[in-house]
Design a protein around this motif. Structure first.
Motif, PDB file in Angstrom:
ATOM      1  N   GLY A  48       3.645  62.509  23.542  1.00  0.00           N
ATOM      2  CA  GLY A  48       3.518  61.989  24.901  1.00  0.00           C
ATOM      3  C   GLY A  48       4.833  62.149  25.653  1.00  0.00           C
ATOM      4  O   GLY A  48       5.586  63.094  25.424  1.00  0.00           O
ATOM      5  N   ALA A  49       5.106  61.212  26.557  1.00  0.00           N
ATOM      6  CA  ALA A  49       6.352  61.258  27.324  1.00  0.00           C
ATOM      7  C   ALA A  49       7.537  61.034  26.394  1.00  0.00           C
ATOM      8  O   ALA A  49       7.475  60.254  25.444  1.00  0.00           O
ATOM      9  CB  ALA A  49       6.324  60.193  28.414  1.00  0.00           C
ATOM     10  N   THR A  50       8.635  61.727  26.665  1.00  0.00           N
ATOM     11  CA  THR A  50       9.833  61.620  25.832  1.00  0.00           C
ATOM     12  C   THR A  50      11.086  61.501  26.696  1.00  0.00           C
ATOM     13  O   THR A  50      11.059  61.794  27.895  1.00  0.00           O
ATOM     14  CB  THR A  50       9.995  62.844  24.907  1.00  0.00           C
ATOM     15  N   ILE A  51      12.159  61.069  26.073  1.00  0.00           N
ATOM     16  CA  ILE A  51      13.462  61.053  26.737  1.00  0.00           C
ATOM     17  C   ILE A  51      14.482  61.678  25.796  1.00  0.00           C
ATOM     18  O   ILE A  51      14.299  61.698  24.580  1.00  0.00           O
ATOM     19  CB  ILE A  51      13.913  59.621  27.117  1.00  0.00           C
ATOM     20  N   GLN A  52      15.555  62.190  26.370  1.00  0.00           N
ATOM     21  CA  GLN A  52      16.649  62.752  25.588  1.00  0.00           C
ATOM     22  C   GLN A  52      17.735  61.689  25.447  1.00  0.00           C
ATOM     23  O   GLN A  52      18.230  61.157  26.440  1.00  0.00           O
ATOM     24  CB  GLN A  52      17.210  63.991  26.281  1.00  0.00           C
ATOM     25  N   VAL A  53      18.079  61.378  24.204  1.00  0.00           N
ATOM     26  CA  VAL A  53      19.071  60.340  23.935  1.00  0.00           C
ATOM     27  C   VAL A  53      20.277  60.961  23.237  1.00  0.00           C
ATOM     28  O   VAL A  53      20.135  61.648  22.221  1.00  0.00           O
ATOM     29  CB  VAL A  53      18.479  59.215  23.059  1.00  0.00           C
ATOM     30  N   LYS A  54      21.470  60.701  23.800  1.00  0.00           N
ATOM     31  CA  LYS A  54      22.703  61.258  23.239  1.00  0.00           C
ATOM     32  C   LYS A  54      23.409  60.220  22.383  1.00  0.00           C
ATOM     33  O   LYS A  54      23.636  59.093  22.819  1.00  0.00           O
ATOM     34  CB  LYS A  54      23.625  61.724  24.360  1.00  0.00           C
ATOM     35  N   LYS A  56      26.358  58.400  21.003  1.00  0.00           N
ATOM     36  CA  LYS A  56      27.707  58.193  21.553  1.00  0.00           C
ATOM     37  C   LYS A  56      28.799  58.642  20.594  1.00  0.00           C
ATOM     38  O   LYS A  56      29.876  59.050  21.016  1.00  0.00           O
ATOM     39  CB  LYS A  56      27.893  56.721  21.901  1.00  0.00           C
ATOM     40  N   ASP A  57      28.521  58.553  19.306  1.00  0.00           N
ATOM     41  CA  ASP A  57      29.548  58.890  18.312  1.00  0.00           C
ATOM     42  C   ASP A  57      29.589  60.377  17.998  1.00  0.00           C
ATOM     43  O   ASP A  57      30.674  60.979  17.924  1.00  0.00           O
ATOM     44  CB  ASP A  57      29.302  58.103  17.021  1.00  0.00           C
ATOM     45  N   THR A  58      28.432  60.984  17.816  1.00  0.00           N
ATOM     46  CA  THR A  58      28.383  62.391  17.391  1.00  0.00           C
ATOM     47  C   THR A  58      28.120  63.369  18.530  1.00  0.00           C
ATOM     48  O   THR A  58      28.371  64.559  18.390  1.00  0.00           O
ATOM     49  CB  THR A  58      27.294  62.585  16.320  1.00  0.00           C
ATOM     50  N   GLY A  59      27.607  62.857  19.651  1.00  0.00           N
ATOM     51  CA  GLY A  59      27.265  63.732  20.754  1.00  0.00           C
ATOM     52  C   GLY A  59      25.936  64.433  20.559  1.00  0.00           C
ATOM     53  O   GLY A  59      25.483  65.193  21.420  1.00  0.00           O
ATOM     54  N   GLU A  60      25.294  64.177  19.419  1.00  0.00           N
ATOM     55  CA  GLU A  60      24.004  64.806  19.122  1.00  0.00           C
ATOM     56  C   GLU A  60      22.921  64.276  20.058  1.00  0.00           C
ATOM     57  O   GLU A  60      22.848  63.075  20.331  1.00  0.00           O
ATOM     58  CB  GLU A  60      23.606  64.528  17.675  1.00  0.00           C
ATOM     59  N   ILE A  61      22.091  65.184  20.551  1.00  0.00           N
ATOM     60  CA  ILE A  61      21.000  64.797  21.452  1.00  0.00           C
ATOM     61  C   ILE A  61      19.682  64.842  20.695  1.00  0.00           C
ATOM     62  O   ILE A  61      19.341  65.846  20.065  1.00  0.00           O
ATOM     63  CB  ILE A  61      20.945  65.740  22.675  1.00  0.00           C
ATOM     64  N   LYS A  62      18.963  63.734  20.734  1.00  0.00           N
ATOM     65  CA  LYS A  62      17.672  63.641  20.068  1.00  0.00           C
ATOM     66  C   LYS A  62      16.569  63.345  21.073  1.00  0.00           C
ATOM     67  O   LYS A  62      16.811  62.722  22.097  1.00  0.00           O
ATOM     68  CB  LYS A  62      17.700  62.541  19.008  1.00  0.00           C
TER      69      LYS A  62
END
Length: 210
Positions: A48-54, A56-62
């Motif tokens: 369904g609907a999603t968001i991109q979350v960064k 803060k420590d690793t900079g990885e975007i999920k």
């Protein structure tokens, strides 16, 4: 047929409890429950609907899903054979010319339903604690129909638009709104002895697209 007309943040919202008759509602509920019993509903939150979350420590975007429910596309189940679905036949009445004229007379935004005839139709089911966080749909008009077995076995499940307008989940209630409206579903609360028995909140959602 009478519609309630609300405006929230200049966004028109229309809803009615008179759109479908009892025979149509029973047919749609029967099909929804059959789909659930056949274990065709999935709980993949990223469908369904999603968001991109960064991070803060690793900079990885999920990618994180906003939905916590169970769902499946009617279009996938009945690919190539939509005529086999009672639900798809029944809900196609949203394209009735007189209805669109009436909706457009209440607010001109709904003229987009005449200009855009492609529709994706999603079945969602909400059981204990299931909900949907704030999101917007990527279509022109979103049409929702709510179903459940009576007597109503759950609490919650209200539909909230723009964090302000709360619409109660009533069996057979149909809501028309612009898809860009921010909206969410309040968590469903079920008695322990009712959980997992198909006594929760079903939604048939039509996404009017180009």
């Amino acid at each position: 047929m009478e519609f309630s007309f609300k405006t929230i943040n200049s966004i028109p919202v229309l809803y009615t409890d008179e759109f479908y008759n009892e025979e149509e509602l029973d047919a749609m509920f029967y099909e929804a429950e059959k789909i659930r019993q056949l274990d065709l509903l999935t709980s993949d939150s990223t469908s369904g609907a999603t968001i991109q979350v960064k991070n803060k420590d690793t900079g990885e975007i999920k990618t994180e899903g906003l939905s916590n429910n169970q769902s499946v596309w009617f279009d996938k189940i009945y690919a190539g054979e939509k005529r086999l679905s009672d639900t798809l036949r029944i809900v196609s009445k949203i394209y009735d010319g007189k209805l669109i004229d009436y909706l457009a007379s209440l607010h001109p935004y709904f003229i987009t339903m005449r200009q855009n005839k492609r529709t994706g139709t999603l079945l969602s089911y909400y059981d204990e604690s299931e909900h949907y966080k704030n999101h917007r749909d990527s279509s022109f008009v979103t049409v929702l129909t709510w179903l459940y077995k009576e007597p109503k076995a759950f609490k919650g499940g209200e539909f909230v638009i723009e964090n302000d307008l709360k619409i109660e989940c009533v069996r057979g209630r149909v809501v028309f709104m612009p898809s860009y409206a921010l909206h969410s579903v309040v968590p469903v609360v079920m008695p322990k002895d009712k959980i997992g028995k198909g006594l929760g909140r079903y939604t048939v959602t039509q996404f009017v697209e180009n």
